[in-house]
Scaffold this motif. Structure first.
Motif, mmCIF file in Angstrom:
data_model
loop_
_atom_site.group_PDB
_atom_site.id
_atom_site.type_symbol
_atom_site.label_atom_id
_atom_site.label_comp_id
_atom_site.label_asym_id
_atom_site.label_seq_id
_atom_site.Cartn_x
_atom_site.Cartn_y
_atom_site.Cartn_z
ATOM 1 N N GLN A 166 2.139 11.842 -10.175
ATOM 2 C CA GLN A 166 1.108 12.520 -10.166
ATOM 3 C C GLN A 166 2.048 13.935 -9.882
ATOM 4 O O GLN A 166 1.906 14.695 -11.094
ATOM 5 N N THR A 188 2.306 6.865 -6.976
ATOM 6 C CA THR A 188 1.079 7.017 -7.045
ATOM 7 C C THR A 188 0.936 8.940 -6.970
ATOM 8 O O THR A 188 1.432 9.417 -7.961
ATOM 9 N N VAL A 189 1.746 9.626 -5.786
ATOM 10 C CA VAL A 189 2.262 10.649 -5.585
ATOM 11 C C VAL A 189 3.275 11.094 -6.557
ATOM 12 O O VAL A 189 3.726 12.003 -7.369
ATOM 13 N N THR A 190 4.460 9.720 -7.490
ATOM 14 C CA THR A 190 5.589 10.456 -7.936
ATOM 15 C C THR A 190 5.332 10.754 -9.261
ATOM 16 O O THR A 190 5.449 11.562 -10.359
ATOM 17 N N GLY A 216 2.483 1.480 -2.857
ATOM 18 C CA GLY A 216 1.229 2.026 -3.681
ATOM 19 C C GLY A 216 1.301 3.879 -4.498
ATOM 20 O O GLY A 216 1.085 4.651 -4.931
ATOM 21 N N LEU A 217 1.546 4.507 -2.816
ATOM 22 C CA LEU A 217 0.954 5.616 -3.001
ATOM 23 C C LEU A 217 1.968 6.758 -3.410
ATOM 24 O O LEU A 217 1.860 7.888 -3.858
ATOM 25 N N LEU A 218 3.394 6.155 -2.901
ATOM 26 C CA LEU A 218 5.081 7.166 -3.464
ATOM 27 C C LEU A 218 4.504 7.248 -4.527
ATOM 28 O O LEU A 218 4.713 7.539 -5.205
ATOM 29 N N SER A 227 9.110 15.220 -0.758
ATOM 30 C CA SER A 227 9.830 13.938 0.111
ATOM 31 C C SER A 227 9.975 14.529 1.703
ATOM 32 O O SER A 227 9.236 13.033 2.408
ATOM 33 N N ASN A 281 7.397 16.781 3.176
ATOM 34 C CA ASN A 281 6.501 17.220 3.471
ATOM 35 C C ASN A 281 6.197 18.280 4.797
ATOM 36 O O ASN A 281 5.632 18.653 5.861
ATOM 37 N N VAL A 308 0.665 -0.576 0.361
ATOM 38 C CA VAL A 308 -0.073 -0.406 -0.284
ATOM 39 C C VAL A 308 1.334 1.044 -0.040
ATOM 40 O O VAL A 308 0.916 2.373 -0.656
ATOM 41 N N ILE A 309 2.171 1.614 1.472
ATOM 42 C CA ILE A 309 2.645 2.549 0.953
ATOM 43 C C ILE A 309 3.483 2.379 -0.410
ATOM 44 O O ILE A 309 3.528 3.389 -0.551
#
Length: 319
Positions: free
Chosen positions: A255, A251-253, A247-249, A308, A310, A244-245
């Protein structure tokens, strides 16, 4: 000691007798002689394939028995070479043995490269590419800070350089003198290796960029080792959370790449486009559809740091 002697012979009777001894006293298979060699070391040395195979059938971990200087049977076979398929059997029987290192911190890849065993290196990398610890092993440094890629570049082995690069060898890794594999090849005037390595290098625009890339490589390596270490033994819940983590990374990259800092140059291909005219009149570095701030490296670096960590950073301004 009798088992050690039998492993030097090639007869059927000796093999069967050795197996009988093994069944009665399994610990004998791990005993070392005065030269620091175990029975399976001797079987490899003497080319007694049948004995070696029977030994590892009894105990798969015999492939990882450490002899003198921490040399395992896998290391030994990488040094002497093989044409009887014994190496493939070792790797299939105990694939994790490829992670073992000697007391000089040499991997099987170091040893194969030092001894100019291209066929052995190809077998090793074929197995290694399937493992999650591939990056860790292929970029392991020996006691002198050399990766296998450094050794291949130093020993005029361009084919080995290609094999290692195809197995994710880090071309930016430095030895204890701060030299990359390309630097080593240039010092040795190894023209073919230089050509191969230069073909894989991205042109650098400044010394600052070089240092930055090395630092990024360093932290990426540490992060990958931390995340993927002992992956096979983590629980199902931890594995799901990690996916999951990641996948989120991703997605952010993705975007961020679609919406870079400052957006992208707007306009159309018509000559009446105000933006297009301004780009040509002012000779701006961008073109329609490319990043507005793409030429401002330091600006983009601060954007990456902000994304990276935040954390609050001063207002981003082009430099």
């Amino acid at each position: 000691m009798l088992l050690l002697v039998l492993c030097c012979n090639a007869g059927q009777i000796s093999t069967e007798f050795a197996m009988e001894i093994m069944s009665l006293k399994p610990s004998f298979a791990r005993k070392l002689n005065h030269q620091g060699l175990s029975p399976i070391h001797l079987a490899v040395e003497k080319g007694n394939q049948e004995m070696a195979l029977r030994l590892i059938e009894t105990d798969n971990d015999l492939v990882r028995v450490r002899g003198k200087n921490g040399v395992t049977p896998l290391h030994y076979i990488c040094e002497v070479g093989t044409d009887n398929g014994l190496l493939d059997t070792f790797l299939k029987t105990c694939p994790d043995s490829i992670r073992d290192v000697t007391t000089a911190n040499c991997t099987a890849l170091h040893i194969a490269t030092k001894n100019n065993k291209l066929d052995v290196l190809q077998d090793l990398t074929r197995t290694l590419r399937k493992k999650h610890y591939c990056w860790e092993v292929v970029n392991r440094k020996d006691k002198n800070g050399n990766t296998a890629l450094h050794i291949a570049a130093r020993n005029y082995q361009p084919e080995m350089v290609k094999v290692l690069l195809n197995c994710r060898a880090n071309k930016h890794a430095t030895d204890r003198h701060g030299l990359t594999a390309l630097d080593v090849a240039q010092n040795r005037n190894s023209r073919e290796s230089i050509t191969v390595l230069r073909g894989c290098f991205i042109p650098r625009v400044s010394n600052f960029n070089q240092k930055l890339e090395k630092q990024i490589d360093k932290y990426v390596t540490k992060a990958s080792l931390l995340i993927f270490h002992d992956m096979d033994n983590i629980s199902g819940d931890d594995r799901s959370a990690l996916l999951v983590i990641l996948g989120l990374l991703l997605t952010v990259t993705y975007q961020a790449s679609l919406s870079p800092p400052g957006g992208v140059w707007q306009g159309d291909s018509s000559s009446n486009s105000i933006v297009t005219t301004r780009i040509h009149e002012r000779k701006l570095p961008g073109s329609i559809g490319t990043s507005v701030m793409g030429q401002h490296f330091k600006y983009y670096l601060r954007f990456l740091l902000h994304a990276s960590t935040n954390q609050y950073l001063p207002q981003l301004q082009p430099f």
